[in-house]
Design an enzyme around this catalytic site. Structure first.
Site, PDB file in Angstrom:
ATOM      1  N   HIS A 497       0.837  -1.214   0.000  1.00 42.96           N
ATOM      2  CA  HIS A 497       0.000   0.000   0.000  1.00 42.96           C
ATOM      3  C   HIS A 497       0.870   1.262   0.000  1.00 42.96           C
ATOM      4  CE1 HIS A 497      -3.532   2.484   1.409  1.00 42.96           C
ATOM      5  NE2 HIS A 497      -2.528   3.228   1.848  1.00 42.96           N
ATOM      6  N   GLU A 498       1.795   1.334   0.943  1.00 45.86           N
ATOM      7  CA  GLU A 498       2.638   2.532   1.049  1.00 45.86           C
ATOM      8  C   GLU A 498       3.511   2.691  -0.192  1.00 45.86           C
ATOM      9  OE1 GLU A 498       1.797   4.564   3.164  1.00 45.86           O
ATOM     10  OE2 GLU A 498       0.697   3.273   4.548  1.00 45.86           O
ATOM     11  N   HIS A 504       3.049   6.591  -6.967  1.00 43.82           N
ATOM     12  CA  HIS A 504       2.224   7.715  -7.412  1.00 43.82           C
ATOM     13  C   HIS A 504       3.081   8.986  -7.481  1.00 43.82           C
ATOM     14  CE1 HIS A 504      -1.861  10.018  -6.807  1.00 43.82           C
ATOM     15  NE2 HIS A 504      -1.472  10.019  -8.065  1.00 43.82           N
TER      16      HIS A 504
HETATM   17 ZN   LIG Z   1      -2.473   5.288   2.302  1.00 41.82          ZN
END
Ligand SMILES: [Zn+2]
Length: 714
Positions: A497-498, A504
């Site tokens: 997730h991180e 991004h």
């Molecule tokens: Zn997050």
């Protein structure tokens, strides 16, 4: 977003602004441009807290002088001399904040917190000075309303709008008495938000349940040890302290065999801020809601939620409500099924009672062991921290064409020896993209949990593509030298997730700093989506291998993990949605004379809240929405992003190449990652999927029946 880096010339606008120097070497180091490789990297090895205050003050002064130079420019306002010029302000302060972030999250200390307490009001005053600079706002407004807008590229138009909106939605359009009232309300709200948070904290610290050695039935050994230590630190050695926080309450309610104690702990936890004493938050909530309503009325909005959502992806409260109300019936229906399963166990055990809220976690755990037989320790043997990192690099290579090369020569300074750095390049061209920092292990002074952050974002303001400095941080327990660090499935998911947040940031191709900013109900989408690559075959076969035998994790175990993922969704979706719905209703209602206690009760009754569940965050301790405005009328955002996540994941699942389909990956990266906030997220999603996201994928993920609508036919 242009194919070539732009070079936005603002002439000698800042010629008269003095450089930010203090004469204090420690402060000047924090203000100074980065040096070394990759367009310069932060001086993390030379940061000294003694310089922080002076550096902040000099940084703020410099920023204000730059802003004044823009506001007082005798030339008529243009895109370049106003909007671009604003993008170019605050470099020094931004660098100081990079170090501030390390001190606050990675290396905290009482000394830092003292400076933080002293400087926070000054920083908020500084922000107000910019927001309330009327000359500056008038220039921004002139550009925003001028014909020039039509000649600008779409991303430039969006930059102008974001800049204008930043002022306008914070009261800049008001004048005279209204403007003063606006500022007064904000000041009062800041105090109320802080009081609210402090009251919750006081009740978390003030109400502790002490139990003795005969009351430990069912509790895991690790929990008992922690409870004994917690009692000892409170001068009650020999007893066991159940502290009033989620990390203590949740396992206690899951495992304790003592039904009466479960009720006590449950009542204590869900009464935080609601005890009718000096830490009671009900009156504060009423005042917060009334002030928020008054403030948005000054700006001409119907209610707070309408103001809040205008620049979110959802755009209107009704659209957010539509989503929540579509999922709600399925979630509560699942609760009824879960309760029936649990009641059967109670009845079989001869327990003469009905499932109450303090029984839910306890009996759910019994059902879980029964149904899924999933041994979390067995799973861990296949989850090695180093291999998982290699798996993330593999995924980044496949989807983003990124290559990660370790930087071992010491050329990039770090704040602790555990922190490692990699250079990120394009796999095909070798072009430099950025640097990725990883701070994986827990240590004193480091914030708990996991997070992603950055020290420099992409833009091309100066005619070159900025090298991105991105970081991931977590709190794994360091193993013995040479031993692999084994982690849980949940932690592995969070690790991915991180890394999604980092990708991004690294993939950004925007030209202007502001276009890297986040949109609350959209920012978790990219990171949640990346979690979906953990259970892909390529990752399983090559990276999820047993730390001793090297064998990949068995299919049967993976199947169990996948099956268990829909478990307990009635409970978790309902407790979440109840909070999100009450949040939205609060901020859509007329708050005159509101009594939060009865408002909450009546709203839940109207929704048909099951008796066996409470809101995940009851109003008197709902810090997301009352300790500040970060998630007010915005708690729905987690589910909003999850709809996109589930829907986008199905785009891969349906593609010929599955999760590694080259065409879908390219479309994902181009349309939903690289563009950041340079395009409306709703338009970006439309480009990726060819249609809006639908909730069916989310319903399937959670194991809920599909709603009875036309779109479910597709
Ligand atoms: Zn997050």
């Amino acid at each position: 977003m242009s194919s070539e880096p732009i070079n936005e010339d603002i002439g000698d606008l800042f010629a008269g602004v003095e450089a930010a120097t203090t004469g204090d070497a420690n402060a000047d180091k924090l203000l100074a441009p980065y040096e070394g490789p990759y367009q310069g990297v932060p001086h993390f090895d030379e940061m000294n807290l003694d310089g922080l205050k002076a550096a902040l003050e000099a940084g703020m002064e410099k920023s204000l002088a730059e802003v004044d130079a823009i506001a007082n420019n005798p030339e008529p306002p243009t895109f370049a001399n106003t909007i671009i010029a604003l993008e170019k302000t605050g470099d020094e302060l931004g660098r100081v904040f990079t170090y501030w972030g390390i001190w606050s999250s990675n290396m905290s200390s009482p000394e830092f917190r003292a400076i933080q307490g002293e400087m926070s009001p000054k920083l908020s005053e500084f922000q107000s000075k910019i927001n309330q600079n009327d000359k500056l706002f008038q220039r921004v407004k002139t550009v925003y309303e001028s014909d020039v807008m039509g000649d600008l590229r779409p991303d430039q138009q969006r930059l102008v709008w974001l800049t204008y909106d930043g002022f306008a939605s914070n009261g800049a359009t008001l004048d005279g008495a209204e403007k003063m009232r606006y500022a007064e309300i904000n000041k009062r709200l800041a105090t109320l938000h802080t009081d609210f948070a402090n009251n919750v904290l006081a009740d978390e610290e003030g109400y502790v349940t002490y139990i003795n050695a005969d009351q430990l039935g069912g509790l895991p050994e690790s929990f008992i040890k922690a409870a004994a230590a917690a009692a000892e630190s409170r001068e009650r050695a020999g007893e066991y302290a159940i502290t009033n926080t989620r990390s203590s309450m949740d396992p206690f309610l899951t495992y304790s065999d003592e039904r009466d104690l479960r009720e006590t702990v449950w009542r204590t936890y869900y009464s935080r801020g609601d005890n009718g004493d000096q830490h009671d938050n009900n009156a504060i909530i009423a005042e917060i809601l009334q002030l928020r309503d008054e403030r948005v009325k000054l700006l001409g909005y119907e209610n707070y939620a309408a103001w809040r959502l205008q620049n979110r992806m959802a755009k209107t409260p009704d659209r957010a409500l539509d989503l929540m109300e579509a999922v709600w019936p399925a979630a509560t229906a699942r609760v009824a099924e879960e309760v029936a399963e649990m009641q059967a166990i109670v009845d079989a055990e001869g327990g003469d009672f009905e499932i109450a809220p303090w029984d839910y976690r306890y009996y759910m755990e019994k059902v879980r062991q029964d149904k899924y037989d999933l041994d979390s320790d067995e799973v861990k043997q296949y989850l090695q921290l180093d291999k998982l990192r290699d798996a993330m690099f593999f995924v980044a290579g496949e989807l983003f064409n990124f290559n990660f090369t370790p930087i071992n020569d010491g050329s990039v300074p770090v704040w602790h020896e555990d922190v490692k750095v990699w250079e990120v390049t394009d796999k095909t061209s070798g072009k430099h993209i950025g640097v990725w920092y990883l701070d994986p292990f827990a240590r004193p002074g480091k914030s708990s949990g996991a997070w992603a952050t950055g020290y420099r974002s992409h833009d091309t303001l100066d005619g070159v593509e900025k090298s991105v400095l991105s970081s991931n941080n977590s709190n794994f327990i360091k193993g013995a030298p040479g031993e692999p660090v084994l982690i849980s499935w949940d932690d592995a998911t969070t690790y991915f997730h991180e890394f999604g947040h980092a990708l991004h940031a690294l993939s950004s191709n925007v030209d202007y700093p502001t276009l890297n900013s986040g949109v609350r109900d959209y920012t978790e989408f990219q990171s949640q989506l990346l979690e979906r690559w953990l259970p892909t075959d390529q990752v399983i076969d090559n990276y999820l291998v047993h730390h001793e035998t090297g064998e990949p994790i068995p299919d049967a175990l993976v199947a169990k993990i996948k099956a268990a993922s829909t478990f307990n969704q009635g409970f978790s979706t309902t407790e979440y949605l109840a909070s999100a719905l009450v949040d939205m209703r609060y901020h859509m209602s007329d708050p005159t004379g509101i009594d939060p206690d009865s408002f909450e009760r009546e709203t839940l009754a109207e929704l048909g809240m099951p008796d066996e569940i409470v809101m995940r965050h009851r109003s008197p301790h709902f810090g997301h929405i009352f300790s500040g405005e970060g998630y007010s009328a915005g708690y729905y955002g987690y589910m909003w992003a999850d709809v996109l996540t589930a829907d986008a994941a199905e785009a891969f699942a349906e593609a010929p190449g599955g999760f590694y389909d080259k065409d879908v990956a390219k479309s994902l990266v181009d349309n939903l990652f690289r563009v950041r906030n340079s395009i409306d997220p709703a338009d970006a999603y439309l480009k990726f999927r060819g249609r809006e996201a639908r909730i069916e994928a989310l319903m399937r993920d959670r194991g809920f029946p599909l709603p009875d609508t036309d779109s479910s036919e597709n």
